[in-house]
Every structure is written in structure tokens, then in C-alpha cells.
Motif scaffolding. Structure first.
Motif, short mmCIF file in Angstrom:
data_model
loop_
_atom_site.label_atom_id
_atom_site.label_comp_id
_atom_site.label_asym_id
_atom_site.label_seq_id
_atom_site.Cartn_x
_atom_site.Cartn_y
_atom_site.Cartn_z
N THR A 156 0.83 -1.22 0.00
CA THR A 156 0.00 0.00 0.00
C THR A 156 0.86 1.26 0.00
O THR A 156 0.36 2.35 -0.29
CB THR A 156 -0.93 0.02 1.23
OG1 THR A 156 -0.15 -0.20 2.42
CG2 THR A 156 -1.99 -1.06 1.12
N THR A 166 -3.68 5.36 3.67
CA THR A 166 -4.09 5.12 5.05
C THR A 166 -5.38 4.30 5.11
O THR A 166 -5.48 3.32 5.86
CB THR A 166 -4.30 6.45 5.78
OG1 THR A 166 -3.07 7.20 5.75
CG2 THR A 166 -4.72 6.21 7.23
N ILE A 167 -6.37 4.69 4.30
CA ILE A 167 -7.66 3.98 4.30
C ILE A 167 -7.47 2.54 3.87
O ILE A 167 -8.01 1.60 4.47
CB ILE A 167 -8.67 4.71 3.40
CG1 ILE A 167 -8.99 6.08 3.97
CG2 ILE A 167 -9.94 3.88 3.23
CD1 ILE A 167 -9.87 6.93 3.07
N THR A 168 -6.69 2.35 2.80
CA THR A 168 -6.46 0.99 2.30
C THR A 168 -5.75 0.13 3.33
O THR A 168 -6.09 -1.04 3.54
CB THR A 168 -5.64 1.04 1.00
OG1 THR A 168 -6.29 1.87 0.05
CG2 THR A 168 -5.48 -0.35 0.41
N ARG A 169 -4.75 0.72 3.99
CA ARG A 169 -4.02 -0.03 5.01
C ARG A 169 -4.95 -0.45 6.16
O ARG A 169 -4.92 -1.59 6.61
CB ARG A 169 -2.87 0.81 5.55
CG ARG A 169 -1.65 0.82 4.65
CD ARG A 169 -0.58 1.74 5.19
NE ARG A 169 0.64 1.64 4.39
CZ ARG A 169 1.70 2.45 4.53
NH1 ARG A 169 1.68 3.42 5.45
NH2 ARG A 169 2.77 2.29 3.77
N VAL A 170 -5.77 0.49 6.62
CA VAL A 170 -6.67 0.19 7.74
C VAL A 170 -7.62 -0.94 7.36
O VAL A 170 -7.83 -1.90 8.12
CB VAL A 170 -7.45 1.45 8.16
CG1 VAL A 170 -8.58 1.09 9.12
CG2 VAL A 170 -6.51 2.46 8.79
N VAL A 171 -8.22 -0.85 6.17
CA VAL A 171 -9.20 -1.84 5.74
C VAL A 171 -8.54 -3.21 5.57
O VAL A 171 -9.04 -4.23 6.06
CB VAL A 171 -9.88 -1.40 4.43
CG1 VAL A 171 -10.75 -2.53 3.86
CG2 VAL A 171 -10.72 -0.15 4.67
N LEU A 172 -7.39 -3.24 4.86
CA LEU A 172 -6.75 -4.53 4.58
C LEU A 172 -6.17 -5.16 5.84
O LEU A 172 -6.28 -6.38 6.04
CB LEU A 172 -5.65 -4.34 3.53
CG LEU A 172 -6.15 -4.00 2.11
CD1 LEU A 172 -4.97 -3.84 1.16
CD2 LEU A 172 -7.10 -5.07 1.60
N ALA A 174 -7.18 -4.67 8.90
CA ALA A 174 -8.32 -5.15 9.70
C ALA A 174 -8.83 -6.48 9.14
O ALA A 174 -9.18 -7.39 9.89
CB ALA A 174 -9.44 -4.10 9.69
N GLY A 175 -8.86 -6.59 7.81
CA GLY A 175 -9.27 -7.84 7.19
C GLY A 175 -8.32 -8.98 7.53
O GLY A 175 -8.76 -10.11 7.78
#
Length: 309
Positions: A156, A166-172, A174-175
Motif C-alpha cells: 500500500t 491510510t484507508i487501504t491499510r486500515v481496511v486490509l 483489519a481484514g
């Protein structure tokens, strides 16, 4: 197709407590005698060094290293670990075996369904191996999740927009965390009936649970989630009661009150504190049987329904 009822399984523990309250209290007493009394004796022996240790710490020379009492206490703690492990495992096997017996062999009530024989020995082995496997499983999940999380972080970083990164890191990430925990829970669920099968077959069974639970894993996962919520609620309530009593006796957890408790290596307030905590700890010990019944009986009930279907 074989199936079981989650509500019936959850209710089996409460039903057993209502039907056989004397047995449940006897289980608490047996656990207290086998697991807790030896540990209390060991801790009493270990902590006999505390007053002199605190006195030594107050007059400690920064250049002289830890006082000798510290090393004596450390060696006693190392000696206590095997005793605590053996007595704890024996107590668990004894109580879990009694609960299994009460659910699966309801007419076998002699001595409050308490036994100490080959079934309990095999059950102790199964409980131990199951616990070790869960530890290795969570270690593997953490290792794999950490590697995936690091890979996600690196990939990312190629995204030019900082906000999108930042958004992509948080989502991935968390997944990844959810997937890792899901994998650990899946292994725990698929092997969860191993101790029950070991008890019934009177020989080691654990991996056979993987096949036995193949078509019921999701439902067993739901059952274990409910049991985890119940255990969390019971533990939180007991912890709140104990902390409230300690707080009321100490007058607070701020440094002046804590320093007064250990003034000059003496323990002036520990007597009144123990006089209040003593009955509370007796109550907690008495609740061991009911709590284990609530948490253990559902799996035995589920196994009985699946086996007899």
C-alpha cells in the motif's frame, strides 16, 4: 442429518445445576482441595520472603544489584510452576470428567460423579494436548498475520495518495486480523469435541474431532461464541466485586495508599484486607463448579445429540 440445538446445549449446564446442586458444590470442593489448596500452600511458602524483600528494596544500594531475597523468591517461583501445572490439570480433568459423566451417563451418580481413573487420565492428556495445540495455532496465526500485515503495509506504500494509502491499510490490515482470528477459531472449534470423545472412548481422541465436526462447525462456533460471552460476563462481574472490596479496604490505588501498605517492609493493612477477601475467595472457589458446569456441559450435550442422532 445429525444436528444439535444451541439453546438446548446452553441450557444443559444451568439445568444440571438446578437438578444436582449438591454435586455441583461437591465439584467446587474437590477442585479447591486438589488444585487450589496446594497452590495456596505454595504461594504462602513463596511469599514468606516478601516482608524482608520489601525491606531490602527500600534500603537497596543501586550499585549492589538485587537483594538475595529476590533470588530466593525467584527460585521458589520456579519450583512452584510444576506443582501448579500438575494440580491445575488434575483438578480440571476431575471436574470436567464429572460434568461429562453427568451429561453422558446421568445414572452414574456415585460420589457425585467424581472419579479418578483411566477416563480422567486420558481426559487430562487430551485437555493438555488441546491447550498446547491452541497455543501453537495462535502463534502460527500471529506469525502469518504479521507477515501478511507487513506485506500489505509495503504494497500500500506504492499508492501515491496518502489518504488512500491510510484507508487501504486500515481496511486490509483489519481484514487480515479478522481472517487470522477466524482461522484460529475454526481450528479451536473443529477440535473442540476431542476431549469429550476421549472421555467416552477411554482413549486419546483429538484429531477425530476434526472429522466428526465437519458439517457442524458453524453451529459449534456459534455455541462457543455464546459461551465466551457468558464467561466474559461472569469474569467481569467477579473481578469488579474483588476490586471494589480491595479499593474499599485500601482507600484507593494511589501511591500514598500503596506506600502505606508496604511501609518499612511490613504489611500493616494486609490482615484486614485478607479478613474481607477471605470470604470472597471462598465464594469464588464455591463458584468454580457452577461456572465450569455452565461452560463445559454444552459441548458434552452437543456431542451427545450429534452421536445419538
Amino acid at each position: 442429518m445429525a444436528d444439535f440445538s444451541i439453546s438446548r446445549a446452553i441450557g444443559s449446564g444451568f439445568d444440571l445445576i438446578v437438578r444436582r446442586p449438591g454435586s455441583v458444590l461437591a465439584w467446587s470442593a474437590a477442585y479447591l482441595l486438589i488444585a487450589l489448596v496446594p497452590v495456596a500452600c505454595v504461594f504462602g511458602y513463596m511469599f514468606s520472603e516478601l516482608p524482608s524483600l520489601f525491606a531490602g528494596i527500600r534500603h537497596l544500594d543501586p550499585q549492589g544489584g538485587p537483594p538475595p531475597d529476590f533470588f530466593r523468591l525467584q527460585s521458589r517461583m520456579m519450583m512452584a510452576n510444576p506443582i501448579m501445572f500438575v494440580t491445575g490439570l488434575a483438578g480440571r480433568a476431575l471436574l470436567v470428567g464429572a460434568i461429562y459423566r453427568s451429561i453422558l451417563e446421568p445414572d452414574n451418580r456415585r460420589f457425585f460423579a467424581l472419579r479418578l481413573g483411566t477416563q480422567e487420565l486420558w481426559l487430562a492428556l487430551s485437555l493438555f494436548v488441546y491447550g498446547v495445540m491452541m497455543m501453537f495455532a495462535i502463534f502460527g496465526v500471529m506469525l502469518g498475520g504479521g507477515a501478511l500485515g507487513g506485506l500489505v503495509w509495503l504494497l500500500t506504500g506504492l499508492i501515491p495518495d496518502p489518504t488512500a494509502t491510510t484507508i487501504t491499510r486500515v481496511v486490509l490490515i483489519a481484514g487480515v486480523v479478522v481472517a487470522a482470528m477466524g482461522a484460529w477459531i475454526w481450528v479451536a472449534v473443529r477440535l473442540s469435541l476431542g476431549p469429550v470423545m476421549t472421555f467416552v472412548d477411554r482413549e486419546f481422541r483429538l484429531f477425530e474431532s476434526w472429522t466428526f465436526t465437519r458439517d457442524h462447525a458453524w453451529k459449534l462456533a456459534g455455541l462457543m461464541v455464546v459461551l465466551a460471552i457468558i464467561a466474559f460476563g461472569i469474569g467481569l462481574t467477579l473481578e469488579g466485586v474483588i476490586l471494589a472490596i480491595i479499593y474499599s479496604q485500601l482507600g484507593g490505588f494511589d501511591p500514598p495508599h500503596l506506600h502505606a501498605l508496604f511501609h518499612d517492609g511490613q504489611l500493616p493493612h494486609i490482615g484486614p484486607l485478607l479478613s474481607v477477601l477471605g470470604p470472597v475467595m471462598v465464594l469464588v472457589a464455591a463458584l468454580v463448579g457452577p461456572m465450569l458446569t455452565i461452560l463445559v456441559a454444552p459441548l458434552a450435550s452437543a456431542y451427545r445429540d450429534l452421536r445419538n442422532a
